[in-house]
Every structure is written in structure tokens, then in C-alpha cells.
Design an enzyme around this catalytic site. Sequence first.
Site, PDB file in Angstrom:
ATOM      1  N   ASP A 105     -13.297   6.878  20.667  1.00  0.00           N
ATOM      2  CA  ASP A 105     -13.826   8.054  19.977  1.00  0.00           C
ATOM      3  C   ASP A 105     -14.860   8.800  20.816  1.00  0.00           C
ATOM      4  O   ASP A 105     -15.949   8.292  21.053  1.00  0.00           O
ATOM      5  CB  ASP A 105     -14.436   7.601  18.645  1.00  0.00           C
ATOM      6  CG  ASP A 105     -14.773   8.773  17.745  1.00  0.00           C
ATOM      7  OD1 ASP A 105     -14.409   9.920  18.082  1.00  0.00           O
ATOM      8  OD2 ASP A 105     -15.413   8.545  16.706  1.00  0.00           O
ATOM      9  N   ASP A 290     -12.290  16.425  20.850  1.00  0.00           N
ATOM     10  CA  ASP A 290     -12.513  15.194  20.089  1.00  0.00           C
ATOM     11  C   ASP A 290     -11.267  14.322  20.052  1.00  0.00           C
ATOM     12  O   ASP A 290     -10.251  14.709  19.479  1.00  0.00           O
ATOM     13  CB  ASP A 290     -12.938  15.566  18.659  1.00  0.00           C
ATOM     14  CG  ASP A 290     -13.233  14.345  17.800  1.00  0.00           C
ATOM     15  OD1 ASP A 290     -13.543  13.270  18.353  1.00  0.00           O
ATOM     16  OD2 ASP A 290     -13.151  14.465  16.565  1.00  0.00           O
TER      17      ASP A 290
END
Length: 418
Positions: A105, A290
Site C-alpha cells: 500500500d 495509490d
Amino acid sequence: MLASLRLVSALVLAVVLSTSSDALHIRRDAAPITLPFARRVNATGAAKLLKIDQARAKTLKSRSMGASAFKQSAVFNVPASNQAVEYTTTVSVGNPPQTFNLLIDTGSSNTWVGAQTLTNPFLGSGTTQPTGELVEVTYGSGFVIGQEFVDGITLGGLTIQNQSFGSALLSEGFDDVDGILGIGPSDLTCGTLVPDVTGCIPTVTDNAFSQGLIDAHEIGISFEPTTSVGNQNGELTFGGIDPTKFNGPLNFVPITSTSPANEFVGIDQSITYGSGDGTTVLSATSGITDTGTTLTLLATDAFNTYQNLTGAVSDANTGLLRLTPDQFANLQSLFFKIGDNTLEFTPNAQIWPRALNTLIGGTSDFVYLIVNDLGSLSGEGLDFIDGMTFLERFYYVFDIANSRVGFATTPFTDATAN
Ligand SMILES: *[C@@H]1O[C@H](CO)[C@@H](O)[C@H](O)[C@H]1NC(C)=O
Ligand SMILES: *[C@@H]1O[C@H](CO)[C@@H](O)[C@H](O)[C@H]1NC(C)=O
Ligand SMILES: *[C@@H]1O[C@H](CO)[C@@H](O)[C@H](O)[C@H]1NC(C)=O
């Protein structure tokens, strides 16, 4: 004989000297460490993919990734759902080592494990030391509360010493992974510990660099589009880039200065539809890249323009926009202008892999678009998320040392895989 012994001892001395002088500095000869990772799709259930991504976007915008799960409960609005598409890698923690399968992440920066067990495997055995703190992090589709520990973490053959990480006591939204490898900016960890003794937590990348294990304070990420449910085709490189993964020039732009996008791996970009001058879809604005968001999300006004231009209709079963095959044949490229460079995002790149339509509640009669609605209007400092579906088409570098982000075309930029 004597001469050759002298030669050997001179060589040994040279090695010893160069090793000890290296130890005084950050090593400059360390090869980048590459870590393979896998993609898994589990998006069963109507509109789940979009709901999860929009919930995440809302959480990111309210900057609650670094704040208490309890304080931010108002934005935690997707109950007990899995991540729909997961990019995971295996790491081992502590001594004796325990292995965990973690989500990769760039939109968060805490590393934590134990979502499957929720009992503390580190207490009472091995070398792992508790810091005496609890860690709390909220994500769009879940949260974790755990105990914070310090020990070595091994990633792809690289052991990072003294890494602070959480071990979950309570978590929601992580049904089939063990936790998260948070590789975003370390400031996102500030305020996640209670009581806050340690302060902000260096990420695995930060520690690998400060311990001289990698040469460059950066990560390079390669994903490829895939039409299967589980596929190990991703590669995360700590401390460098992998030139075999891209074929165009690597162009960098600074991290945006606009808040709140600047707290993430944020950039400035504009988007047009169609070749030539094209039609503006999104005027120059700030947003983020992201790996934890699946779709490519645009502020509602830009999304509406995109929908008009494509003629797509909203599909209730999948939550995505859909086209007929005839409309798809007329779909134009989107052009993402990032800095001085323009990245072409082809029609094929804009669609969900057709082989996986039924997995998200769709049918083979339609083509579903991965561009969707961020859920808020532009002008709020985080007006788009270039998610995994975007990053699968370009090599991606987060250069932490120089606060910049790089993109390059790859053999998959123009692929018609979907
Ligand atoms: C998919 O997610 C559901 C919960 O939403 C879970 O029960 C199931 O085990 C997951 N399947 C796989 C293959 O991970
Ligand atoms: C890890 O922490 C210990 C105790 O604080 C310290 O002695 C050691 O030098 C640290 N190691 C590294 C590589 O930072
Ligand atoms: C989309 O098209 C409709 C009908 O032509 C129009 O009324 C609306 O203003 C358009 N919206 C945008 C955002 O372009």
C-alpha cells in the site's frame, strides 16, 4: 609462495579496509532488492469494487489514515468488506521468523501483521520487543488496532533491523490477508501510536536506506494487466528501479504542494479525451497515485464529462459504467498530462478485463469501464486517484529522497490484454 601469500593478505587487507570504510557511510554498492508480488481478485457482490474504492477515497481525503480509528468512525462506512483486488507479498518477521502475506500500500505507511490470528504471536518468545504502545489505523474498508513491536523484517532476502510494526488485536476488512506493508510517506504514521512515545514510524524503505541496505531512498513498482484471478506478475524494487520493466524514458514530477494530496504520493495532472487537442475531462489539478485503490477515480464533474464523452451508462449490477461492444469500438484514448509529459491511456486500458466480467457481477454482453467517480467535486485538493488500473500500464517510481514521482511506458502500456 611467499609472494602469493603476500598478494592474498594484501587483497584481504584491501577488502577489510574497504568494508570498514563502507561501514562509516551509507553503502553505495548495495544492489536494489526486488520483491515479487501477486494480484488476487475477489470482488463478488454488486457494486462492491466501486464502494470500497470510494470509501477509501473519502478516508484519504479526510486524512484519517494517520488518526484514531475511533475518532474517524464517521468515515468508516463500508462494513466488514474485503479489499476487492489485492496486491500481496510475503514477508517474514522476527526470530524465529514468522511469515505473513501483506497488502502492498502506497496510500498508507504503517506495517502490521496478524489480521488472521488476532492473538499476539510475538509475546513471550523470540527476539521481538513490544514498544509499550498500541497502534490504530483506519482504512477506507477497514481498520486495525494492535500492539506495536520492534524486530527484524525480511523482504525478498533483505533483513531490515529494528523495524517498528503492529501486531493486530482487532481488525476488520482484512478477511484473507495478514496485514499491510505500508510504503507511502512516513508522515502518514504520525499520530497512529497510543501513547505516542515513538512518534512517527520510519517505513521499511526508510529503515532499509538508513541502515545502508539499499543505495537509493526510493521504490520502483511494476504491475502488469492480467485477466486471471490470481497472478504473480508484480514487482516491487526497494532502493532502485528495474530497467527491464519499462521501455520509455522515466520522467519525474515533484510531489504536489497542494493539500491534502501532498501528504500522499500526490501529483498534479490534467486529462483530455481523444487525440489532437482532445476535450478536457479534468483541468490541471492535484490528486494521488495509490496502489491500494483498484479503479481510476475522477472528481464527480470530470467523471460526468467522461461519461458524456463515452456515451457509457451506469450499470447497477457492477456499479461501473458500461458500454456496448459497438460503443467500445469508438472509445478514444485518455491523455494524462503529468508535468511536461503526456501518458496515453488507451481504450483497452480503460476497461475491466472482459474475462473477469462475471466476477464483478457483469455479463459478457458489455464492456465495463474502470474510470469512475471519486464521489466529490473537483477543487478540494485531492481530485483524482490514479489507482492500480492506471499503474498497471506504466512503470512507477516513488523517489522519497527527492520528493518526486516517476512514470515510464512499458510493454503493457498499449497491450490489448483486457
Ligand atoms: C472473498 O471474500 C469473501 C468475503 O467478502 C471471503 O469470505 C472469501 O473467502 C474470499 N475468497 C477468496 C478466494 O479469498
Ligand atoms: C537496533 O537497536 C539496537 C537497540 O537500540 C541498537 O543497539 C542497534 O544498533 C540497532 N541496529 C540498527 C541496525 O539500527
Ligand atoms: C452531459 O450531457 C447532457 C445532455 O447532453 C448535458 O445536459 C450535460 O450538461 C452534460 N454534462 C457534462 C458534465 O458535460
